[in-house]
Design a protein around this motif. Structure first.
Motif, PDB file in Angstrom:
ATOM      1  N   VAL A 193       0.682  -1.278   0.019  1.00 28.15           N
ATOM      2  CA  VAL A 193      -0.019   0.007   0.050  1.00 28.15           C
ATOM      3  C   VAL A 193       0.804   1.129   0.066  1.00 28.15           C
ATOM      4  O   VAL A 193       1.774   1.441   0.834  1.00 28.15           O
ATOM      5  CB  VAL A 193      -0.967  -0.065   1.196  1.00 28.15           C
ATOM      6  CG1 VAL A 193      -1.624   1.294   1.376  1.00 28.15           C
ATOM      7  CG2 VAL A 193      -1.868  -1.190   0.993  1.00 28.15           C
ATOM      8  N   ASP A 194       0.760   2.351  -0.985  1.00 24.66           N
ATOM      9  CA  ASP A 194       1.505   3.335  -1.172  1.00 24.66           C
ATOM     10  C   ASP A 194       1.207   4.127   0.365  1.00 24.66           C
ATOM     11  O   ASP A 194       0.251   4.183   0.851  1.00 24.66           O
ATOM     12  CB  ASP A 194       0.954   4.170  -2.309  1.00 24.66           C
ATOM     13  CG  ASP A 194       1.857   5.505  -2.454  1.00 24.66           C
ATOM     14  OD1 ASP A 194       2.830   5.329  -3.322  1.00 24.66           O
ATOM     15  OD2 ASP A 194       1.428   6.679  -1.756  1.00 24.66           O
ATOM     16  N   VAL A 195       2.497   4.832   0.875  1.00 23.64           N
ATOM     17  CA  VAL A 195       2.482   5.612   1.852  1.00 23.64           C
ATOM     18  C   VAL A 195       1.444   6.594   1.996  1.00 23.64           C
ATOM     19  O   VAL A 195       0.908   6.876   3.210  1.00 23.64           O
ATOM     20  CB  VAL A 195       3.898   6.259   2.276  1.00 23.64           C
ATOM     21  CG1 VAL A 195       4.088   7.294   1.192  1.00 23.64           C
ATOM     22  CG2 VAL A 195       3.772   6.684   3.638  1.00 23.64           C
ATOM     23  N   PHE A 196       1.026   7.217   1.041  1.00 22.42           N
ATOM     24  CA  PHE A 196      -0.026   8.351   0.987  1.00 22.42           C
ATOM     25  C   PHE A 196      -1.532   7.671   1.079  1.00 22.42           C
ATOM     26  O   PHE A 196      -2.527   8.377   1.292  1.00 22.42           O
ATOM     27  CB  PHE A 196       0.080   9.085  -0.083  1.00 22.42           C
ATOM     28  CG  PHE A 196       1.357   9.997  -0.108  1.00 22.42           C
ATOM     29  CD1 PHE A 196       1.491  10.930   0.912  1.00 22.42           C
ATOM     30  CD2 PHE A 196       2.681   9.940  -0.999  1.00 22.42           C
ATOM     31  CE1 PHE A 196       2.533  11.905   1.104  1.00 22.42           C
ATOM     32  CE2 PHE A 196       3.760  10.431  -0.791  1.00 22.42           C
ATOM     33  CZ  PHE A 196       3.717  11.543   0.027  1.00 22.42           C
ATOM     34  N   ASP A 197      -1.573   6.503   0.794  1.00 14.92           N
ATOM     35  CA  ASP A 197      -2.864   5.627   0.895  1.00 14.92           C
ATOM     36  C   ASP A 197      -3.143   4.669   2.164  1.00 14.92           C
ATOM     37  O   ASP A 197      -4.083   4.393   2.351  1.00 14.92           O
ATOM     38  CB  ASP A 197      -3.027   4.838  -0.224  1.00 14.92           C
ATOM     39  CG  ASP A 197      -3.169   5.620  -1.503  1.00 14.92           C
ATOM     40  OD1 ASP A 197      -3.913   6.530  -1.679  1.00 14.92           O
ATOM     41  OD2 ASP A 197      -2.666   4.890  -2.790  1.00 14.92           O
ATOM     42  N   ARG A 198      -2.069   4.749   3.116  1.00 10.14           N
ATOM     43  CA  ARG A 198      -2.166   3.969   4.240  1.00 10.14           C
ATOM     44  C   ARG A 198      -3.246   4.521   5.267  1.00 10.14           C
ATOM     45  O   ARG A 198      -4.033   3.530   5.832  1.00 10.14           O
ATOM     46  CB  ARG A 198      -0.982   3.934   4.893  1.00 10.14           C
ATOM     47  CG  ARG A 198       0.124   3.028   4.090  1.00 10.14           C
ATOM     48  CD  ARG A 198       1.611   2.965   4.755  1.00 10.14           C
ATOM     49  NE  ARG A 198       2.490   2.167   3.660  1.00 10.14           N
ATOM     50  CZ  ARG A 198       3.508   1.812   3.808  1.00 10.14           C
ATOM     51  NH1 ARG A 198       4.080   2.079   4.988  1.00 10.14           N
ATOM     52  NH2 ARG A 198       4.362   1.311   2.964  1.00 10.14           N
ATOM     53  N   GLU A 199      -3.504   5.652   5.316  1.00 13.36           N
ATOM     54  CA  GLU A 199      -4.629   6.142   6.428  1.00 13.36           C
ATOM     55  C   GLU A 199      -6.015   5.577   5.570  1.00 13.36           C
ATOM     56  O   GLU A 199      -6.864   5.350   6.388  1.00 13.36           O
ATOM     57  CB  GLU A 199      -4.481   7.579   6.572  1.00 13.36           C
ATOM     58  CG  GLU A 199      -5.844   8.187   7.692  1.00 13.36           C
ATOM     59  CD  GLU A 199      -5.397   9.412   7.781  1.00 13.36           C
ATOM     60  OE1 GLU A 199      -4.924   9.775   8.791  1.00 13.36           O
ATOM     61  OE2 GLU A 199      -6.014  10.374   7.243  1.00 13.36           O
ATOM     62  N   ARG A 200      -6.183   5.950   4.336  1.00 13.12           N
ATOM     63  CA  ARG A 200      -7.336   5.647   3.576  1.00 13.12           C
ATOM     64  C   ARG A 200      -7.865   4.324   3.856  1.00 13.12           C
ATOM     65  O   ARG A 200      -8.824   3.922   4.101  1.00 13.12           O
ATOM     66  CB  ARG A 200      -7.378   6.107   2.106  1.00 13.12           C
ATOM     67  CG  ARG A 200      -7.237   7.580   1.790  1.00 13.12           C
ATOM     68  CD  ARG A 200      -7.106   7.741   0.485  1.00 13.12           C
ATOM     69  NE  ARG A 200      -7.012   9.180   0.082  1.00 13.12           N
ATOM     70  CZ  ARG A 200      -5.798   9.866  -0.195  1.00 13.12           C
ATOM     71  NH1 ARG A 200      -4.639   9.002  -0.279  1.00 13.12           N
ATOM     72  NH2 ARG A 200      -5.750  11.093  -0.338  1.00 13.12           N
ATOM     73  N   VAL A 201      -6.878   3.427   3.543  1.00 13.82           N
ATOM     74  CA  VAL A 201      -6.954   2.101   3.783  1.00 13.82           C
ATOM     75  C   VAL A 201      -7.550   1.378   5.212  1.00 13.82           C
ATOM     76  O   VAL A 201      -8.150   0.607   5.476  1.00 13.82           O
ATOM     77  CB  VAL A 201      -5.930   0.957   3.223  1.00 13.82           C
ATOM     78  CG1 VAL A 201      -5.890  -0.341   3.484  1.00 13.82           C
ATOM     79  CG2 VAL A 201      -5.679   1.571   1.696  1.00 13.82           C
ATOM     80  N   PHE A 202      -6.613   2.116   6.098  1.00 14.09           N
ATOM     81  CA  PHE A 202      -7.030   1.846   7.265  1.00 14.09           C
ATOM     82  C   PHE A 202      -8.679   2.194   7.989  1.00 14.09           C
ATOM     83  O   PHE A 202      -9.225   1.303   8.392  1.00 14.09           O
ATOM     84  CB  PHE A 202      -6.069   2.533   8.514  1.00 14.09           C
ATOM     85  CG  PHE A 202      -6.323   2.091   9.803  1.00 14.09           C
ATOM     86  CD1 PHE A 202      -5.312   1.284  10.436  1.00 14.09           C
ATOM     87  CD2 PHE A 202      -7.233   2.832  10.836  1.00 14.09           C
ATOM     88  CE1 PHE A 202      -5.542   1.156  11.875  1.00 14.09           C
ATOM     89  CE2 PHE A 202      -7.387   2.676  11.758  1.00 14.09           C
ATOM     90  CZ  PHE A 202      -6.583   1.549  12.470  1.00 14.09           C
ATOM     91  N   VAL A 203      -8.948   3.353   7.480  1.00 14.65           N
ATOM     92  CA  VAL A 203     -10.300   3.794   7.550  1.00 14.65           C
ATOM     93  C   VAL A 203     -11.067   2.910   7.076  1.00 14.65           C
ATOM     94  O   VAL A 203     -12.291   2.486   7.501  1.00 14.65           O
ATOM     95  CB  VAL A 203     -10.464   5.140   7.204  1.00 14.65           C
ATOM     96  CG1 VAL A 203     -11.906   5.595   7.326  1.00 14.65           C
ATOM     97  CG2 VAL A 203      -9.628   6.073   8.067  1.00 14.65           C
ATOM     98  N   ARG A 204     -10.880   2.266   5.822  1.00 14.44           N
ATOM     99  CA  ARG A 204     -11.769   1.424   5.262  1.00 14.44           C
ATOM    100  C   ARG A 204     -11.941  -0.108   5.783  1.00 14.44           C
ATOM    101  O   ARG A 204     -12.925  -0.786   5.917  1.00 14.44           O
ATOM    102  CB  ARG A 204     -11.502   1.220   3.555  1.00 14.44           C
ATOM    103  CG  ARG A 204     -11.803   2.739   2.893  1.00 14.44           C
ATOM    104  CD  ARG A 204     -11.713   2.450   1.397  1.00 14.44           C
ATOM    105  NE  ARG A 204     -10.713   1.778   0.896  1.00 14.44           N
ATOM    106  CZ  ARG A 204      -9.736   2.279   0.283  1.00 14.44           C
ATOM    107  NH1 ARG A 204      -9.678   3.672   0.238  1.00 14.44           N
ATOM    108  NH2 ARG A 204      -8.557   1.633   0.030  1.00 14.44           N
ATOM    109  N   THR A 205     -10.690  -0.373   6.189  1.00 12.48           N
ATOM    110  CA  THR A 205     -10.638  -1.822   6.734  1.00 12.48           C
ATOM    111  C   THR A 205     -10.632  -2.150   8.072  1.00 12.48           C
ATOM    112  O   THR A 205     -11.591  -2.421   8.798  1.00 12.48           O
ATOM    113  CB  THR A 205      -9.464  -2.496   6.027  1.00 12.48           C
ATOM    114  OG1 THR A 205      -8.236  -1.732   6.378  1.00 12.48           O
ATOM    115  CG2 THR A 205      -9.673  -2.521   4.629  1.00 12.48           C
ATOM    116  N   ARG A 206      -9.632  -1.544   9.005  1.00 10.63           N
ATOM    117  CA  ARG A 206      -9.225  -1.839  10.287  1.00 10.63           C
ATOM    118  C   ARG A 206     -10.176  -0.749  11.282  1.00 10.63           C
ATOM    119  O   ARG A 206     -10.828  -1.402  12.198  1.00 10.63           O
ATOM    120  CB  ARG A 206      -7.972  -1.311  10.535  1.00 10.63           C
ATOM    121  CG  ARG A 206      -6.847  -2.177  10.051  1.00 10.63           C
ATOM    122  CD  ARG A 206      -7.100  -3.727  10.565  1.00 10.63           C
ATOM    123  NE  ARG A 206      -5.858  -4.393   9.937  1.00 10.63           N
ATOM    124  CZ  ARG A 206      -6.014  -5.748  10.169  1.00 10.63           C
ATOM    125  NH1 ARG A 206      -6.915  -6.472  10.939  1.00 10.63           N
ATOM    126  NH2 ARG A 206      -4.910  -6.492   9.821  1.00 10.63           N
TER     127      ARG A 206
END
Length: 249
Positions: A193-206
């Motif tokens: 996961v690209d470093v600039f997308d890691r918060e977005r992915v966390f919000v969607r999944t974790r």
């Protein structure tokens, strides 16, 4: 920000998460703990006047030389602060948090600060092995207000952080039962996961996973830096809040 390693933030929330947030204090130094909206007729620009704010995400770090500077800077600007626990070693027990608080208070006194002029609100570092008993002890302490979740390897001094979210479910449920807050570094650590997308992915999944594990748990998503994270807080209900820190944008 004040200067040095200290920092400041504001809290985006719907309901009080840390007791007394936003309430006027009594006595000769009466003030709002966060900010006071200037009446519209007084100022048509709708400004917020910061009087004696609280800081809901503060890194004081450790060591006598560092604390001398960071505590002095924090006390000059703030009434209270949520103190982050990612020291080396991390602050994982009530005893360690108590000792850290004593070092902070000693640094305040050494800098000429009056007793009680600055209140450190302590947190504990959440790990895969945090027990229900540890949560109960934190709640009984009276001075620990939250646990901080760092995904292992995500940020500074996070090597001892969470690697398996299933292992922390009992602790999360205990936190919800005892009214402790979960402060979350919202970032996945998957190298794909690209470093600039890691918060977005966390919000969607974790984040949904954490909410479902302990539905009554009060959660603060720390240092929001994406539109998706802000929207999740705005639409996430009364138990979800977020902090905004300028150094993370």
């Amino acid at each position: 920000p004040a200067h040095g390693t200290s920092c400041w933030c504001v809290l985006v929330q719907r309901q009080p998460l840390f007791g007394g947030f936003g309430r006027r204090r009594s006595g000769p130094r009466s003030h709002f703990t966060m900010c006071d909206r200037v009446p519209e007729p007084f100022n048509s620009r709708r400004e917020l006047r910061m009087r004696r704010p609280d800081d809901w995400h503060h890194h004081l770090r450790d060591g006598p030389d560092v604390l001398r500077d960071t505590v002095r800077a924090a006390a000059r600007a703030f009434s209270r602060a949520i103190i982050m626990p990612n020291l080396v070693p991390p602050v994982t027990t009530v005893a360690a948090a108590g000792e850290y608080r004593e070092r902070i208070e000693a640094a305040l006194a050494a800098s000429g600060g009056a007793p009680g002029s600055f209140t450190p609100l302590m947190t504990l570092y959440l790990t895969d092995t945090t027990t229900v008993a540890a949560v109960e002890a934190a709640a009984a302490s009276g001075f620990i207000k939250a646990f901080k979740l760092y995904p292992a390897g995500a940020t500074t001094n996070s090597d001892s952080g969470v690697t398996d979210y299933a292992k922390i479910e009992p602790a999360l449920r205990a936190m919800a039962a005892h009214g402790l807050v979960l402060c979350v570094h919202g970032e996945v650590t998957d190298p794909a996961v690209d470093v600039f997308d890691r918060e977005r992915v966390f919000v969607r999944t974790r984040l949904p996973q954490l909410i479902s594990m302990a539905p009554g748990l009060k959660i603060v998503l720390e240092h929001l830096s994406t539109k998706e994270a802000v929207e999740s807080v705005l639409h996430g209900g009364p138990n979800l809040a977020g902090t905004i820190t300028p150094q993370h944008l």
